[in-house]
Design an enzyme around this catalytic site. Structure first.
Site, mmCIF file in Angstrom:
data_model
loop_
_atom_site.group_PDB
_atom_site.id
_atom_site.type_symbol
_atom_site.label_atom_id
_atom_site.label_comp_id
_atom_site.label_asym_id
_atom_site.label_seq_id
_atom_site.Cartn_x
_atom_site.Cartn_y
_atom_site.Cartn_z
ATOM 1 N N GLY A 9 0.832 -1.206 0.000
ATOM 2 C CA GLY A 9 0.000 0.000 0.000
ATOM 3 C C GLY A 9 0.854 1.239 0.000
ATOM 4 C CB ALA A 56 -0.852 4.925 6.064
ATOM 5 N N GLY A 57 1.110 4.153 3.829
ATOM 6 C CA GLY A 57 2.154 3.258 3.347
ATOM 7 C C GLY A 57 3.272 4.001 2.637
ATOM 8 N NE ARG A 108 -17.597 14.009 8.338
ATOM 9 C CZ ARG A 108 -16.421 13.764 7.796
ATOM 10 N NH1 ARG A 108 -15.904 12.552 7.853
ATOM 11 N NH2 ARG A 108 -15.748 14.725 7.211
ATOM 12 C CG HIS A 138 -16.854 9.286 3.993
ATOM 13 N ND1 HIS A 138 -16.422 9.686 2.760
ATOM 14 C CD2 HIS A 138 -16.136 9.998 4.894
ATOM 15 C CE1 HIS A 138 -15.481 10.604 2.907
ATOM 16 N NE2 HIS A 138 -15.277 10.806 4.184
ATOM 17 N NE ARG A 155 -12.206 9.511 8.913
ATOM 18 C CZ ARG A 155 -12.336 10.602 8.147
ATOM 19 N NH1 ARG A 155 -11.827 11.754 8.528
ATOM 20 N NH2 ARG A 155 -12.993 10.536 7.003
#
Ligand SMILES: Cc1cc2nc3c(=O)[nH]c(=O)nc-3n(C[C@H](O)[C@H](O)[C@H](O)COP(=O)(O)OP(=O)(O)OC[C@H]3O[C@@H](n4cnc5c(N)ncnc54)[C@H](O)[C@@H]3O)c2cc1C
Ligand code: SF4
Ligand code: FES
Lengths: 245, 637
Positions: free
Chosen positions: B40, B44-45, B330, B401, B435
């Site tokens: 990935g 991040a990766g 949300r 999402h 989140r």
């Protein structure tokens, strides 16, 4: 709507290709161009035929993965719109759509409409970065930058690396793509230290990859889905000249 | 196996510092003796691969994309949080930490969230040094804006393309390392298995998507940064290829899957318009700053919105939440929109939409002001729907999402398989049950730039790793299993396409494991998903061959994993007999239809262990301890 898709079929990089026509019925104008292609492909699979391969991912016009010549125009008829964001309401009932891959020696065909754009990555490897390691950098607000400079740098940085500029250009030149990256760094203080090496190396790699030179027809700017300006090519030329002395 | 989260000793603000001092180091000359695999190259990766290469490790990075400049991360619009407090409005590391724990409805690990807030400021410094063109003010300094769930302005942004600019920053550091040879990048490679030797992750099996070749790659440690699994719902705002395969195959090798049912449904997306729809498009949360959400008071009222007078409209968020109004978080906004539509107040051809109206702000500030602020979003809306939001209200509806759930990791970001580390959206992470906006980009870059490069050293320095390469027996067996599995799939030659079955899975997930869940529905899903899985394995039709570029085969192989994951999500949702954040169980709500948490029985991370294809997974619990942030009921009234 009824649509005919006349698609380029090529089963591998080395095999010969040909155009094949396929009818697609019951197309609604709210469908995206790719949803129409999905429908066609699902029909083909049900008939035991091979679907048409095409590259796509975000379908939002930002990842740069998609890229198809539609009726001879990169990303189709609309200005500032990628292939994935086209909707069928842009076409007429009964219309034939000729779809082809990007055509350029530096972008070999993998299959059907899918091409290999790794030449862009190699150009970037040759200098498309600022040499900083993670950590040990100054505070983000240590160097103020003129808003105008950042805005211009941003306009250039908005390039999605789709390759439409190369596909459109009669010389298969990558100078809009390279000019955009060189411009972004040339306008920012962070890019100054390596400014000369960067442009020399990127231009050299561009030549090694077999991209052609710009002869100022500006077709790239017209077809670029992010409306990257040809001023970036002018800046690339200036930067290159300055770096040569 | 009991879960050991390895939270360091000391006060929350000292844990990371103490830990960094206490962990073992690999000396600079020895780093080049270690190979690390990174699967990935999203935020991040990509950040992890570049940073570890800078430190001296030999990195092999893999992506099914053609280039590390492409990844789902590129689509992020709104921005990235950091506790810089540049606007001087009282922000601090502690406040960012506090907001994130609270926003996650108290289902995240405090120590990890604090560390995230602590490194957030370095991320912004790093990106600026790379030449990321963040928005600036006229004085030349960085600009900030505000986002949901916070009362300070801490969001850094680059127009509506923050994810793109951050990913291109990551990409630039990565190509620099590719150029030096410290990173070898494998484009269009799909990871299909994790390989263990002596119980430790020592490599992966990949399929070359262009040639179909199956290959083994060995290393001293493996990192997965393979993104979220929202596409289990078929329709979501995720990129088309986003999938769970890497995580799921690791799960089958012993990595526990944590809180799989925690899914974020974003309230402002363009509604589904036909059953040919392939994906959903997000309209940035920022629109709720100035748009007003409403539905007709009369059920089934299908008049033109212009003909519906003020007193015939229900501005339900303003009515229900006078203090937060249209800016509730949300999860709350999404649930209320669904409720209105379920009660027959939905609008548009499908009746599954509510209005987001800009008429007031246009009268107040003028069309130019609106277009300056939201022009690109309005254009995108028009391009997709064919309607002009300057003239008629937008129609919006919630859509899948983001997934807060993911593979369980300890404080070092290591899974329950030694040597296998998980970063970014793929881990169960720092967001608890919900989140906050602009926190996923922050977490991905924190994991990749500033956490894993330290913590992986501790693992490697402890030694005990056999000297092996990819010709080891374990790799051969794994290759063979993969090959057999793919052949089996190709041989089915049934009557349904991969898309047909994926759409059916999506419908089941959305209906029974979506925005509102109940026991009966979840049990139904647990019935239906295995049936659909059986249908897949007996009736799917995959064209083409194994040893060629074959996108339908890629999709089928991913769908096979979604068909297993879906069941685990339903099981997890059934187990969690409370409502928290994005997980709403209809049985557990207050008299005012708000989520009712149960801290006595469910303040834990549910980590599931795979027990074989036909066996029930086993639940392990990591109790969550809140030393710093007192547990309260979120209220937005
Ligand atoms: C429309 C949208 C807008 C968003 N806006 C925001 C925002 O404003 N702010 C915010 O903070 N967050 C936002 N998010 C969330 C955020 O973008 C993501 O959570 C985050 O970018 C995920 O990053 P990642 O590095 O974990 O994974 P990804 O970016 O998904 O990268 C995954 C990588 O793994 C590779 N991969 C996966 N599986 C395999 C495999 N089996 N084999 C080989 N390679 C594999 C892929 O090729 C890719 O390189 C948004 C999300 C969406 C959908
Ligand atoms: S300059 Fe424009 S056309 Fe060329 S790669 Fe970038 S976005 Fe595509
Ligand atoms: S699919 Fe991402 S830009 Fe078209």
């Amino acid at each position: 709507m009824k649509i005919t898709v006349q698609a380029w079929r090529q089963s591998s990089p080395t095999s010969a290709g040909e155009f094949v026509s396929y009818p697609v019925d019951n197309v609604s104008e709210d469908m995206s161009f790719f949803e129409m292609m999905d429908k066609l492909n699902n029909n083909l699979i049900r008939q035991g035929k091979d679907p048409i391969s095409f590259d796509h991912d975000c379908r939002e016009g930002i990842c740069g993965t998609c890229g198809i010549m539609i009726n001879g125009r990169a990303h189709g008829p609309l200005k500032g719109v990628t292939s994935c964001q086209l909707h069928m309401r842009s076409f007429k009932d009964g219309e034939t759509l000729v779809v082809e891959p990007w055509r350029a020696n530096s972008f070999p065909v993998i299959r059907d409409l899918v091409v290999d754009r790794s030449s862009f990555d190699r150009v970037m490897e040759s200098g498309g970065y600022v040499s900083v390691n993670t950590g040990g950098v100054p505070d983000a607000n240590a160097t103020p930058i003129l808003k105008n400079d950042v805005d211009l740098a941003f306009d250039a940085a908005a390039c999605i690396g789709c390759g439409a500029c190369v596909a459109t250009c009669k010389n298969s030149s990558a100078m809009l793509f390279v000019g955009a990256k060189v411009t972004q760094y040339a306008l920012l203080p962070q890019g100054q230290v390596e400014r000369k090496n960067r442009v020399s190396n990127m231009v050299a790699q561009m030549d090694i990859e077999g991209f052609g030179n710009c002869t100022n027809t500006s077709a790239c700017e017209v077809e670029c889905p992010k409306e990257i300006s040809v001023e970036n090519i002018a800046r690339l030329n200036r930067e290159f000249l300055k770096a040569s002395f | 196996m009991t879960l050991n989260s390895k939270i360091p000793e000391g006060s929350v603000s000292q844990k990371w510092t103490n830990h960094k001092f206490g962990i073992k180091l690999v000396n600079p000359a020895n780093k080049r003796k270690y190979d690390v695999i990174v699967v990935g190259t999203g935020l991040a990766g990509g950040a992890a691969a570049a940073t570890m290469a800078e430190l001296g490790y030999n990195v092999k990075a893999f992506s099914y994309h053609e280039s590390p400049r492409r990844a789902h991360s590129i689509a992020a619009q709104g921005g990235i949080n950091a506790a810089k407090n540049y606007p001087n409005d009282g922000d601090s590391i502690y406040r960012l930490f506090y907001d994130t724990v609270k926003g996650g409805d108290y289902r995240a690990r405090e120590s990890n969230v604090y560390r995230l807030a602590e490194v957030s400021n370095h991320i912004i410094d790093q990106c600026v040094a790379q030449g990321v063109p963040f928005a600036r003010e006229y004085g030349g300094l960085l600009d900030n804006r505000s986002f949901g769930g916070a009362q300070v302005s801490r969001t850094f942004y680059a127009r509506g393309q923050t994810g793109q600019q951050l990913l291109l920053g990551v990409y630039s550091s990565l190509v620099r390392q590719m150029n030096t040879g410290k990173v070898e990048f494998f484009p269009r490679h799909d990871m299909l298995d994790v390989v263990k030797v002596d119980g430790k992750a020592r490599g992966i099996i990949t399929r070359n998507l262009v040639t179909g070749e199956i290959t083994s790659h060995s290393a001293h440690a493996v990192i997965l940064a393979t993104g979220g699994y929202g596409n289990v719902f078929y329709l979501s705002t995720n990129a088309m290829a986003s999938n769970v395969t890497a995580s799921w195959r690791a799960h089958k090798q012993g990595a526990y899957f944590a809180n799989p049912c925690f899914t974020q449904i974003h309230p402002t997306c363009i509604p589904v318009s036909s059953d040919q729809q392939s994906k959903l498009t997000l309209m940035s949360e920022s629109l709720r700053n100035d748009g007003r959400v409403w539905v007709p008071k009369k059920q089934g009222d299908d008049r033109n919105p212009k003909d519906i007078s003020e007193d015939e409209r229900d501005y339900y968020l303003e009515r229900l939440y006078p203090s937060f109004g249209n800016l509730v978080p949300r999860d709350v906004a999404s649930r209320r929109a669904k409720e209105m539509c379920d009660k027959g107040h939905g609008v548009g051809p499908t009746k599954l939409a509510v209005y987001l109206d800009f008429e007031d702000v246009m009268q107040r500030n003028g069309k130019d002001w609106v277009s300056e602020k939201y022009g690109n979003l309005f254009d995108m809306y028009k391009q997709i729907t064919g309607e002009n939001p300057y003239e008629t209200p937008m129609k919006i509806y919630p859509a899948v999402h983001y997934t807060m759930g993911g593979l369980w990791v300890d404080y070092n970001l290591m899974s329950t398989v030694p040597g296998l580390h998980i970063l970014g959206e793929a881990n169960f992470s720092d967001h608890g049950a919900n989140r906050l906006g602009a926190s996923a980009l922050m977490q991905g870059l924190a994991d990749g730039y500033f956490i894993i490069p330290y913590t992986i050293g501790d693992y490697l320095a402890r030694g005990g790793l056999q000297d092996i390469n990819s010709s080891h027996e374990a790799f051969k067996t794994a290759e063979k299993n993969i090959q057999t599995n793919l052949e089996k799939m190709m041989a089915i030659k049934g009557t349904k396409t991969v898309d047909d079955i994926h759409k059916e899975l999506g419908k089941i997930m959305w209906e029974y494991v979506g925005m509102a869940r109940n026991k009966e529905g979840l049990n139904k899903a647990l019935d239906l998903i295995p049936q659909l899985r059986e249908e897949f394995w007996s009736n799917v039709s995959i064209p083409g061959g194994l040893n060629e570029f074959n996108p339908e085969l890629e999709k089928a192989s991913r769908l096979a994993d979604f068909l297993e994951l879906g069941e685990l999500m339903a099981r997890d949702a059934l187990n969690r007999e409370e409502s928290c954040g994005g997980h709403f169980r209809e049985e557990y709500q207050t008299s005012e239809n708000e989520a009712k948490r149960n801290d006595n029985d469910f303040a834990y991370v549910a980590a599931w262990e795979f027990k074989g294809a036909n066996n029930k997974p086993e639940l392990h619990k990591e109790d969550l301890i809140f030393d710093e942030v007192g547990l309260t009921t979120r209220s937005y009234k």
